[in-house]
Scaffold this motif. Structure first.
Motif, PDB file in Angstrom:
ATOM      1  N   TYR A  33       5.996 -12.344   2.936  1.00 34.51           N
ATOM      2  CA  TYR A  33       7.044 -11.839   2.044  1.00 34.51           C
ATOM      3  C   TYR A  33       6.686 -12.033   0.563  1.00 34.51           C
ATOM      4  O   TYR A  33       6.428 -13.149   0.121  1.00 34.51           O
TER       5      TYR A  33
ATOM      6  N   GLN B 194      -2.530  -5.087  -1.170  1.00 38.22           N
ATOM      7  CA  GLN B 194      -2.492  -3.832  -1.906  1.00 38.22           C
ATOM      8  C   GLN B 194      -1.055  -3.411  -2.190  1.00 38.22           C
ATOM      9  O   GLN B 194      -0.235  -3.316  -1.278  1.00 38.22           O
ATOM     10  N   TYR B 195      -0.739  -3.234  -3.460  1.00 39.22           N
ATOM     11  CA  TYR B 195       0.491  -2.554  -3.862  1.00 39.22           C
ATOM     12  C   TYR B 195       0.186  -1.913  -5.216  1.00 39.22           C
ATOM     13  O   TYR B 195      -0.145  -2.627  -6.172  1.00 39.22           O
TER      14      TYR B 195
ATOM     15  N   TRP C 265       7.748  -7.153   2.755  1.00 39.91           N
ATOM     16  CA  TRP C 265       6.672  -7.684   3.603  1.00 39.91           C
ATOM     17  C   TRP C 265       5.430  -6.818   3.467  1.00 39.91           C
ATOM     18  O   TRP C 265       5.507  -5.598   3.582  1.00 39.91           O
ATOM     19  N   ASN C 266       4.300  -7.472   3.237  1.00 40.27           N
ATOM     20  CA  ASN C 266       3.037  -6.746   3.081  1.00 40.27           C
ATOM     21  C   ASN C 266       1.931  -7.574   3.721  1.00 40.27           C
ATOM     22  O   ASN C 266       2.034  -8.798   3.818  1.00 40.27           O
ATOM     23  N   ASN C 267       0.854  -6.895   4.129  1.00 41.43           N
ATOM     24  CA  ASN C 267      -0.246  -7.567   4.830  1.00 41.43           C
ATOM     25  C   ASN C 267      -1.427  -7.796   3.892  1.00 41.43           C
ATOM     26  O   ASN C 267      -1.315  -7.570   2.685  1.00 41.43           O
TER      27      ASN C 267
ATOM     28  N   ASN D  96      -1.112  -9.307   9.625  1.00 37.32           N
ATOM     29  CA  ASN D  96       0.144 -10.076   9.519  1.00 37.32           C
ATOM     30  C   ASN D  96       0.795  -9.829   8.157  1.00 37.32           C
ATOM     31  O   ASN D  96       0.123  -9.801   7.132  1.00 37.32           O
ATOM     32  N   ASP D  97       2.120  -9.683   8.181  1.00 43.32           N
ATOM     33  CA  ASP D  97       2.864  -9.482   6.931  1.00 43.32           C
ATOM     34  C   ASP D  97       3.466 -10.790   6.444  1.00 43.32           C
ATOM     35  O   ASP D  97       3.946 -11.601   7.242  1.00 43.32           O
TER      36      ASP D  97
ATOM     37  N   HIS E 145       7.511  -5.539  -6.645  1.00 39.93           N
ATOM     38  CA  HIS E 145       6.917  -5.400  -5.316  1.00 39.93           C
ATOM     39  C   HIS E 145       7.709  -6.351  -4.440  1.00 39.93           C
ATOM     40  O   HIS E 145       7.589  -7.564  -4.562  1.00 39.93           O
ATOM     41  N   MET E 146       8.592  -5.790  -3.615  1.00 39.99           N
ATOM     42  CA  MET E 146       9.535  -6.624  -2.873  1.00 39.99           C
ATOM     43  C   MET E 146       9.478  -6.283  -1.395  1.00 39.99           C
ATOM     44  O   MET E 146       9.656  -5.138  -1.023  1.00 39.99           O
TER      45      MET E 146
ATOM     46  N   VAL F 233       7.791 -11.094  -3.568  1.00 46.42           N
ATOM     47  CA  VAL F 233       8.737 -10.524  -4.532  1.00 46.42           C
ATOM     48  C   VAL F 233       8.275 -10.925  -5.924  1.00 46.42           C
ATOM     49  O   VAL F 233       8.353 -12.069  -6.324  1.00 46.42           O
TER      50      VAL F 233
END
Lengths: 252, 192
Positions: free
Chosen positions: B136, B154-155, B115-117, B133-134, B112-113, B138
């Motif tokens: 970073y 969530q990923y 930017w995610n919120n 807001n995102d 999972h690489m 990895v």
């Protein structure tokens, strides 16, 4: 939701940013730290610094530069160019690089990918692949595109994953410099063939090209250089446009 | 004094540099006295879990860290090592958080690489931060949701983006690489 990434690439020669003019000459485009910081402030998601001289005597200049970039920039960055050994990687990571990118050295010695991944983790290993269609087959080229290898691009990308690569930076030599869009065909084929993130590179000319790549392929990131350096597309403008196209993009 | 635990696991200069950008001098150290005396302790980490645990054991830090009483912030692998167990290298962790680190299923690209919120968050670490807001990330392994989860992302599925128990805080993302939002979260930690 995981966002699609926009990556700016800066070519470095003797510690300065350089950019080509109509593929003829190159000229000084200023301090890479300042340019990188400017892009970061504008909202670029990652930076790639590619040392295009990468001779042994210039290595110290590069390491010093990486230290400065790490001090200044608050987003992830990758450093590539001339990496031949695990020690080269250690030096760059210790100076503050988040990831390293290897290309020709990986083709010559795929074990290098495994050695780097085992010591520092797959997340920091980007394998850059230069691909070109010849006789209707996509082949891997090395040495800055000057030398054709025996590898078919899809097979090589799969090999890289098996050896422990964390990400693939795929540059289409057919598209590079044309400004008529990313190579959607090979980009999607690679995305379907492997299960790690893929960055598309080569051919970006308009905002629509980025949208098309994200909508028509499963690519995770798009990379461009000259259109950003020459101010043809600004990063905020590009990100606003992609958001309007309902592509998940970081806006903070 | 801010101490950054230096145990030869990953890129710790970027964590030190992040504090420099806030005008603060953080010290890289594996000296138990310095770590015990620090006002705040950062426990970073990048790389492979069982290798990192070996590094901690070699210096005795694995017994020191659980005894710390000042605010401690684990980052990325640092967070995973604060958990009970990791599937990565089948290693026991430091056991602060009673959770087992698990590999992402291969339904989607791993790591999972990017930017995610946040799906949710709570507490002072997220003061002045928005859910949208995102930051970073990895990572290929994740910490599931548990009682100590204070933020979710969530990923493939929801996982713990941050944990808290007593004085121990931990984040899966890299605040030192997460632009202004990351700087805010580091400042929030320093204000604890």
């Amino acid at each position: 939701m995981l966002k699609k990434r926009i990556i700016a690439c800066l070519d470095i020669q003797e510690g300065r940013t350089v950019k080509g003019i109509n593929f003829k000459g190159i000229r000084d485009a200023g301090d890479p730290v300042e340019l990188g910081a400017k892009y970061a402030a504008q909202g670029v998601d990652e930076l790639v610094f590619l040392d295009i001289t990468a001779t042994i005597e210039k290595r110290k200049t590069l390491i010093e530069l990486v230290r400065k970039i790490s001090t200044t920039i608050n987003i992830p960055f990758t450093v590539g160019g001339g990496i031949r050994s695990v020690d080269d990687v250690a030096e760059l990571l210790n100076a503050g690089a988040d990831k390293i990118s290897i290309n020709s050295a990986a083709v010559r010695n795929p074990e290098l990918i495994r050695q780097i991944a085992n010591r520092f983790g797959s997340q920091c290993v980007v394998v850059a692949i230069d691909t070109k269609q010849t006789d209707q087959r996509e082949k891997v080229f090395i040495k800055g595109g000057r030398e054709e290898t025996q590898w078919e691009t899809i097979n090589w990308a799969q090999q890289c994953v098996d050896y422990g690569a964390g990400e693939i930076l795929l540059t289409s030599m057919n598209k590079d410099g044309t400004k008529d869009g990313f190579d959607l065909g090979i980009t999607q084929k690679i995305n379907e063939a492997i299960s790690i993130p893929v960055i598309a590179s080569g051919g970006a000319g308009t905002k629509q090209h980025f949208a098309e790549a994200f909508q028509k392929t499963q690519v995770d990131a798009c990379l461009a250089a000259s259109i950003f350096h020459f101010g043809e597309i600004s990063i905020p403008e590009l990100k606003t446009y992609l958001t309007q196209q309902n592509i998940p993009i970081r806006c903070n | 004094m801010i101490a950054i635990i230096n145990y030869k696991s990953g890129n710790i200069k970027s964590v030190k540099d992040a504090f420099s950008r806030l005008g603060l001098n953080a010290k890289l150290t594996n000296n138990p006295e310095e770590i015990l005396a620090a006002d705040k302790v950062i426990f970073p980490g990048v790389g492979e879990a069982s290798f990192a645990m070996e590094q901690l054991k070699a210096t005795g830090l694995h017994t020191l860290i659980p005894t710390l009483t000042q605010p401690v912030l684990g980052i990325c692998l640092g967070m995973q090592l604060l958990c009970a167990y990791s599937e990565e290298g089948q290693t026991d962790g430091l056991g602060i958080f009673d959770l087992n680190v698990t590999r992402f299923p291969k339904d989607r690209k791993v790591p999972h690489m990017g930017w995610n919120n946040f799906e949710s968050f709570e507490g002072p670490l997220f003061k002045n931060v928005q859910l949208s807001n995102d930051v970073y990330f990895v990572h290929s392994f994740y910490v599931p949701i548990g009682e100590e989860t204070i933020a979710q992302t969530q990923y493939i599925q929801n996982f713990s983006a941050a944990l808290n128990k007593d004085n121990f805080y931990a984040v899966q993302f890299h605040p030192e690489k997460s632009g202004k939002v990351g700087q805010q979260i580091l400042q929030n930690f320093l204000a604890l």
